[in-house]
Design an enzyme around this catalytic site. Sequence first.
Site, PDB file in Angstrom:
ATOM      1  N   HIS A 161      48.955  13.467  72.210  1.00 29.67           N
ATOM      2  CA  HIS A 161      49.811  13.651  71.025  1.00 29.67           C
ATOM      3  C   HIS A 161      49.182  13.018  69.780  1.00 29.67           C
ATOM      4  O   HIS A 161      49.855  12.328  69.013  1.00 29.67           O
ATOM      5  CB  HIS A 161      51.194  13.054  71.294  1.00 29.67           C
ATOM      6  CG  HIS A 161      52.320  13.745  70.589  1.00 29.67           C
ATOM      7  ND1 HIS A 161      52.337  13.953  69.223  1.00 29.67           N
ATOM      8  CD2 HIS A 161      53.475  14.273  71.057  1.00 29.67           C
ATOM      9  CE1 HIS A 161      53.455  14.568  68.885  1.00 29.67           C
ATOM     10  NE2 HIS A 161      54.164  14.783  69.986  1.00 29.67           N
ATOM     11  N   GLU A 282      49.027  19.924  70.491  1.00 31.32           N
ATOM     12  CA  GLU A 282      49.356  19.486  71.841  1.00 31.32           C
ATOM     13  C   GLU A 282      49.019  20.619  72.822  1.00 31.32           C
ATOM     14  O   GLU A 282      49.830  21.507  73.065  1.00 31.32           O
ATOM     15  CB  GLU A 282      50.828  19.101  71.924  1.00 31.32           C
ATOM     16  CG  GLU A 282      51.236  18.009  70.943  1.00 31.32           C
ATOM     17  CD  GLU A 282      52.737  17.960  70.726  1.00 31.32           C
ATOM     18  OE1 GLU A 282      53.479  17.835  71.727  1.00 31.32           O
ATOM     19  OE2 GLU A 282      53.176  18.052  69.564  1.00 31.32           O
TER      20      GLU A 282
END
Length: 317
Positions: A161, A282
């Site tokens: 992330h 992501e």
Amino acid sequence: METHSISNKYLKLTTIDYGATVHQLIFKDQNGNDINVVQSYKDLDSYIHNAPYLGASVGRYAGRLNPNGFSINGQHYALYTDNQAHLHGGREGFSFKTWKLEEITQGENPHITYSYFSEDMEEGYPGALEVFCTYTLKDNQLLISYTAKSDKDTVVNLTNHNYYNLNGNGSIMDHELRLHADRILEKSLTAVPSGSFKEVKQTHYDFRATTIIKKQLEIAGIDDTYVVNQNKPLAVLYAPKTGIQMKISSNQPAVVIYTPPTLDEQLLLNQPVSEYPAICFETQNFPDAPNHAQFPSALLKSGDLYSNESVFEFSIK
């Protein structure tokens, strides 16, 4: 909380064992200046249970799952929910665990490997799961690898992330983005996938041709799952101010793009902070895949190997 650093002649990476988190990633701009291309907290304690999951490894299931949980082999598994969704692995997902440093090497292709052992039924997920996260510097590339094995059939969806800003601070509104994806997942009001798809054509989600990000974010921000139709690269991000370009490749079927409207400037190293200070890529499977037969399967059978391999390649354009 311990930090670990590796470097080669192109990149310098600093990570943290908490959350197997990327703390800083340094690459030189067109003028030879060091640029930290990811958003970083000044104080390591700010990473503890941080709401944006800054730089963290996310699991056991990245993204949102239906609040009703999921079923495997006819067995139903209930999950912790908040705001009518189960997000990023639950109340205490992998992002908020201290991982074990397995190995760190220096030299031409240095790497850092962390491991985490997730017990059977941790956060409601079946199977004792052994997870490895490896960060490798190979020339001008950052390779991020996740592997996992379980002793029971389970579901797994891991990702990193990082919040990227190729200027090092300010905004990503001047960045240019090309994204090889024609569709996004349709989602509910609580951002859980409905099972249907939406075409990006003639919407602010459309980055199929190289587009200045400001053009689309002036309409609305993005927090959506793009269905990847090309993996190498799946996206190219470029910052004219620094001349830094980042190409993203992955073996995953989707990438969640997230553009936070703001981040807490007081906590960040990357000051000043402007509107839309970062963009996340992501690389992962579809959120809520266990509840949609038409999505790529997220089932990890007992003894099989899960693998997420992603490459972030930096250059001066």
